[in-house]
Scaffold this active site. Sequence first.
Site, PDB file in Angstrom:
ATOM      1  N   ARG A 125     -86.199 -38.171   3.157  1.00 23.35           N
ATOM      2  CA  ARG A 125     -85.459 -36.946   3.536  1.00 23.35           C
ATOM      3  C   ARG A 125     -86.370 -35.771   3.860  1.00 23.35           C
ATOM      4  NH1 ARG A 125     -81.902 -38.767  -0.639  1.00 23.35           N
ATOM      5  NH2 ARG A 125     -80.205 -39.858   0.362  1.00 23.35           N
ATOM      6  N   LYS A 181     -89.972 -29.379  17.709  1.00 21.30           N
ATOM      7  CA  LYS A 181     -89.130 -30.402  18.334  1.00 21.30           C
ATOM      8  C   LYS A 181     -89.820 -31.736  18.095  1.00 21.30           C
ATOM      9  CE  LYS A 181     -86.716 -28.020  22.068  1.00 21.30           C
ATOM     10  NZ  LYS A 181     -86.549 -27.890  23.532  1.00 21.30           N
ATOM     11  N   GLU A 196     -98.010 -26.378  31.894  1.00 21.35           N
ATOM     12  CA  GLU A 196     -97.286 -25.677  30.823  1.00 21.35           C
ATOM     13  C   GLU A 196     -97.917 -24.303  30.582  1.00 21.35           C
ATOM     14  OE1 GLU A 196     -94.493 -26.814  29.685  1.00 21.35           O
ATOM     15  OE2 GLU A 196     -94.529 -28.997  29.829  1.00 21.35           O
ATOM     16  N   LYS A 215     -95.328 -19.111  22.798  1.00 21.32           N
ATOM     17  CA  LYS A 215     -94.414 -20.125  22.257  1.00 21.32           C
ATOM     18  C   LYS A 215     -93.944 -19.713  20.862  1.00 21.32           C
ATOM     19  CE  LYS A 215     -92.819 -24.633  21.894  1.00 21.32           C
ATOM     20  NZ  LYS A 215     -92.825 -26.014  22.315  1.00 21.32           N
ATOM     21  N   GLU A 263     -82.963 -23.580  19.875  1.00 22.46           N
ATOM     22  CA  GLU A 263     -82.550 -23.488  21.287  1.00 22.46           C
ATOM     23  C   GLU A 263     -81.055 -23.193  21.435  1.00 22.46           C
ATOM     24  OE1 GLU A 263     -84.802 -26.074  23.951  1.00 22.46           O
ATOM     25  OE2 GLU A 263     -83.042 -26.144  25.251  1.00 22.46           O
ATOM     26  N   ARG A 268     -84.675 -19.760  23.728  1.00 17.26           N
ATOM     27  CA  ARG A 268     -85.713 -20.808  23.755  1.00 17.26           C
ATOM     28  C   ARG A 268     -85.635 -21.627  25.045  1.00 17.26           C
ATOM     29  NH1 ARG A 268     -88.074 -24.773  18.974  1.00 17.26           N
ATOM     30  NH2 ARG A 268     -89.356 -26.033  20.348  1.00 17.26           N
ATOM     31  N   ASN A 274     -87.969 -24.111  29.138  1.00 18.46           N
ATOM     32  CA  ASN A 274     -87.664 -25.257  30.001  1.00 18.46           C
ATOM     33  C   ASN A 274     -87.798 -24.925  31.482  1.00 18.46           C
ATOM     34  OD1 ASN A 274     -87.072 -26.850  27.761  1.00 18.46           O
ATOM     35  ND2 ASN A 274     -84.948 -26.146  27.712  1.00 18.46           N
ATOM     36  N   HIS A 330     -88.344 -27.602  34.045  1.00 21.26           N
ATOM     37  CA  HIS A 330     -88.032 -28.884  33.411  1.00 21.26           C
ATOM     38  C   HIS A 330     -86.706 -29.488  33.882  1.00 21.26           C
ATOM     39  CE1 HIS A 330     -91.337 -27.596  30.925  1.00 21.26           C
ATOM     40  NE2 HIS A 330     -91.304 -28.679  30.187  1.00 21.26           N
ATOM     41  N   HIS A 364     -87.626 -33.033  34.794  1.00 22.51           N
ATOM     42  CA  HIS A 364     -87.125 -34.206  34.061  1.00 22.51           C
ATOM     43  C   HIS A 364     -86.420 -35.176  34.999  1.00 22.51           C
ATOM     44  CE1 HIS A 364     -87.125 -32.328  29.771  1.00 22.51           C
ATOM     45  NE2 HIS A 364     -88.251 -32.927  30.058  1.00 22.51           N
ATOM     46  N   HIS A 389     -96.122 -35.692  32.852  1.00 20.79           N
ATOM     47  CA  HIS A 389     -95.072 -34.711  32.566  1.00 20.79           C
ATOM     48  C   HIS A 389     -95.342 -33.365  33.254  1.00 20.79           C
ATOM     49  CE1 HIS A 389     -92.024 -32.556  30.301  1.00 20.79           C
ATOM     50  NE2 HIS A 389     -92.945 -31.707  29.866  1.00 20.79           N
TER      51      HIS A 389
HETATM   52  P1  NAD Z   1    -100.073 -38.401  25.318  1.00 20.80           P
HETATM   53  O1  NAD Z   1     -99.832 -38.100  23.908  1.00 20.80           O
HETATM   54  O2  NAD Z   1     -99.583 -39.706  25.845  1.00 20.80           O
HETATM   55  O3  NAD Z   1    -101.631 -38.275  25.619  1.00 20.80           O
HETATM   56  C1  NAD Z   1    -102.094 -38.534  26.931  1.00 20.80           C
HETATM   57  C2  NAD Z   1    -103.269 -39.523  26.945  1.00 20.80           C
HETATM   58  O4  NAD Z   1    -104.437 -38.849  26.502  1.00 20.80           O
HETATM   59  C3  NAD Z   1    -103.086 -40.714  26.019  1.00 20.80           C
HETATM   60  O5  NAD Z   1    -103.569 -41.860  26.662  1.00 20.80           O
HETATM   61  C4  NAD Z   1    -103.970 -40.356  24.821  1.00 20.80           C
HETATM   62  O6  NAD Z   1    -104.459 -41.487  24.135  1.00 20.80           O
HETATM   63  C5  NAD Z   1    -105.095 -39.599  25.479  1.00 20.80           C
HETATM   64  N1  NAD Z   1    -105.784 -38.616  24.647  1.00 20.80           N
HETATM   65  C6  NAD Z   1    -105.235 -37.738  23.778  1.00 20.80           C
HETATM   66  N2  NAD Z   1    -106.160 -36.878  23.336  1.00 20.80           N
HETATM   67  C7  NAD Z   1    -107.332 -37.241  23.908  1.00 20.80           C
HETATM   68  C8  NAD Z   1    -108.647 -36.717  23.862  1.00 20.80           C
HETATM   69  N3  NAD Z   1    -108.931 -35.617  23.184  1.00 20.80           N
HETATM   70  N4  NAD Z   1    -109.615 -37.358  24.552  1.00 20.80           N
HETATM   71  C9  NAD Z   1    -109.315 -38.455  25.300  1.00 20.80           C
HETATM   72  N5  NAD Z   1    -108.086 -38.971  25.415  1.00 20.80           N
HETATM   73  C10 NAD Z   1    -107.103 -38.355  24.728  1.00 20.80           C
HETATM   74  O7  NAD Z   1     -99.451 -37.280  26.288  1.00 20.80           O
HETATM   75  P2  NAD Z   1     -99.242 -35.711  26.126  1.00 20.80           P
HETATM   76  O8  NAD Z   1     -99.192 -35.199  27.501  1.00 20.80           O
HETATM   77  O9  NAD Z   1    -100.142 -35.122  25.145  1.00 20.80           O
HETATM   78  O10 NAD Z   1     -97.766 -35.639  25.496  1.00 20.80           O
HETATM   79  C11 NAD Z   1     -96.629 -36.112  26.189  1.00 20.80           C
HETATM   80  C12 NAD Z   1     -95.510 -36.219  25.197  1.00 20.80           C
HETATM   81  O11 NAD Z   1     -95.222 -34.945  24.644  1.00 20.80           O
HETATM   82  C13 NAD Z   1     -94.206 -36.727  25.802  1.00 20.80           C
HETATM   83  O12 NAD Z   1     -93.674 -37.737  24.976  1.00 20.80           O
HETATM   84  C14 NAD Z   1     -93.297 -35.511  25.786  1.00 20.80           C
HETATM   85  O13 NAD Z   1     -91.933 -35.853  25.626  1.00 20.80           O
HETATM   86  C15 NAD Z   1     -93.824 -34.770  24.588  1.00 20.80           C
HETATM   87  N6  NAD Z   1     -93.548 -33.327  24.594  1.00 20.80           N
HETATM   88  C16 NAD Z   1     -93.004 -32.786  23.477  1.00 20.80           C
HETATM   89  C17 NAD Z   1     -92.749 -31.423  23.419  1.00 20.80           C
HETATM   90  C18 NAD Z   1     -92.205 -30.838  22.156  1.00 20.80           C
HETATM   91  O14 NAD Z   1     -91.870 -29.638  22.147  1.00 20.80           O
HETATM   92  N7  NAD Z   1     -92.144 -31.578  21.079  1.00 20.80           N
HETATM   93  C19 NAD Z   1     -93.070 -30.602  24.508  1.00 20.80           C
HETATM   94  C20 NAD Z   1     -93.635 -31.185  25.637  1.00 20.80           C
HETATM   95  C21 NAD Z   1     -93.867 -32.547  25.667  1.00 20.80           C
HETATM   96  N1  GLY Z   2     -91.125 -27.706  25.185  1.00 20.33           N
HETATM   97  C1  GLY Z   2     -89.960 -26.887  25.116  1.00 20.33           C
HETATM   98  C2  GLY Z   2     -89.628 -26.424  23.749  1.00 20.33           C
HETATM   99  O1  GLY Z   2     -90.383 -26.659  22.831  1.00 20.33           O
HETATM  100  O2  GLY Z   2     -88.601 -25.838  23.538  1.00 20.33           O
END
Ligand code: NAD
Ligand code: GLY
Length: 360
Positions: free
Chosen positions: A121, A143, A185, A227, A237, A241, A245, A248, A252, A265
């Site tokens: 939990r 998120k 971003e 942020k 949101e 918030r 987006n 997006h 998306h 992305h």
């Molecule tokens: P990712 O986590 O897939 O990382 C991208 C690539 O970079 C991967 O292959 C990873 O292994 C590699 N990598 C990471 N750090 C590294 C480093 N320092 N050196 C070398 N390689 C490295 O992609 P991302 O773009 O970081 O994240 C995308 C994800 O984030 C999606 O799932 C998306 O939905 C999510 N997201 C979440 C939020 C949120 O608010 N929670 C916001 C935007 C995106």
């Molecule tokens: N990435 C959008 C949010 O965190 O609300």
Amino acid sequence: MDILTVNLGNRSYDIVIGSGILSGIGEKMRQMRFSPKVCVISNPAVFSLYGDTVMSSLEEAYLECFHVLIPDGEEYKNFQQSYHVVTELLGNKLDRQSCLVALGGGVIGDLTGFVASVYMRGIHFVQLPTTLLAQVDSSVGGKTGVNHHLGKNMIGSFYQPRLVWIDTDTLRTLAQRQFLSGMAEVIKYGVIWDGSFFDYLMRKNQKIIGLDRDALRTIIKRSCQIKAAVVSQDEREEGMRAILNYGHTIGHAIETETNYTRFLHGEAVAIGMHLEARLSRILKIADDGTVSRIREMLDVYSLPSALPKDIQCNALFKHMSLDKKTLEGQMKFIIPEQIGKVRIQTGVHPDDIKEALNPA
Ligand code: NAD
Ligand code: GLY
């Protein structure tokens, strides 16, 4: 070192930004008096680069730690992998006082946060983001989630970390395409909130692309400040918030239409930002200059701004109407009024959306 705070009452937490600070995480967590049991969650690629530094730092601080790796890739941000992580946590007898540490990009951060929110939990978790996207966006704001085969991020929660610890040096090993995708971003924050930051991104583009230490620290700090300010006002949101987006709604839809394989992305969001600015001009809100400045900025950071000709506008339209941001059939767009100021717009006529989507 820069320290910012996300103000959320008793769930407030710090974002610490610095260069070469990864090895200080153990001491910081010891000072925060977490129970000695810690599990680091990462993927093999990131763990091979930074796992030793993080594990030795935690061990030196007398924290009892182990790690769990999930395969690298968005397709592993799923329920099965979360279940696997929970099994490992139970097997290692993590209790309700224990802490998870997410070492990686947004995939690892989102999945770790989700597991932390449901394990017994809810247990503490700390973000050690290693991609630009994770450092400026996904690690902050709570998120969390995993994907369902019927939709991205469809299983998740709002659940805040206890600490975000950003070592900007980790960006030196990141592929350039990933870095530039994260820049989308960063540019977003300039458009939605701070025109002078937008100007800085244009002025210092060579230093930023060249990973100059001071420039990196400046852009990550300003992005996290913006942020944090937004999330502190609207954690779940329910209102403003949504401005995060920007780009997006269309972005998306592009990702869905191309099965998440053609664009990263940030690249899809970049196209979305340009087209949503164009929509703003069609609605006679933004002027031509605003749209051109956004497109020029995307060009400078080698980000796409046009919709490829083979992507059908009707298909995007369908995806947008099914998006979880669409309420009672009303698509929601974040559209710039000028650089540094956006508005949330619903009730846009489908013909205006189609005109914005259609390549000129
Ligand atoms: P990712 O986590 O897939 O990382 C991208 C690539 O970079 C991967 O292959 C990873 O292994 C590699 N990598 C990471 N750090 C590294 C480093 N320092 N050196 C070398 N390689 C490295 O992609 P991302 O773009 O970081 O994240 C995308 C994800 O984030 C999606 O799932 C998306 O939905 C999510 N997201 C979440 C939020 C949120 O608010 N929670 C916001 C935007 C995106
Ligand atoms: N990435 C959008 C949010 O965190 O609300």
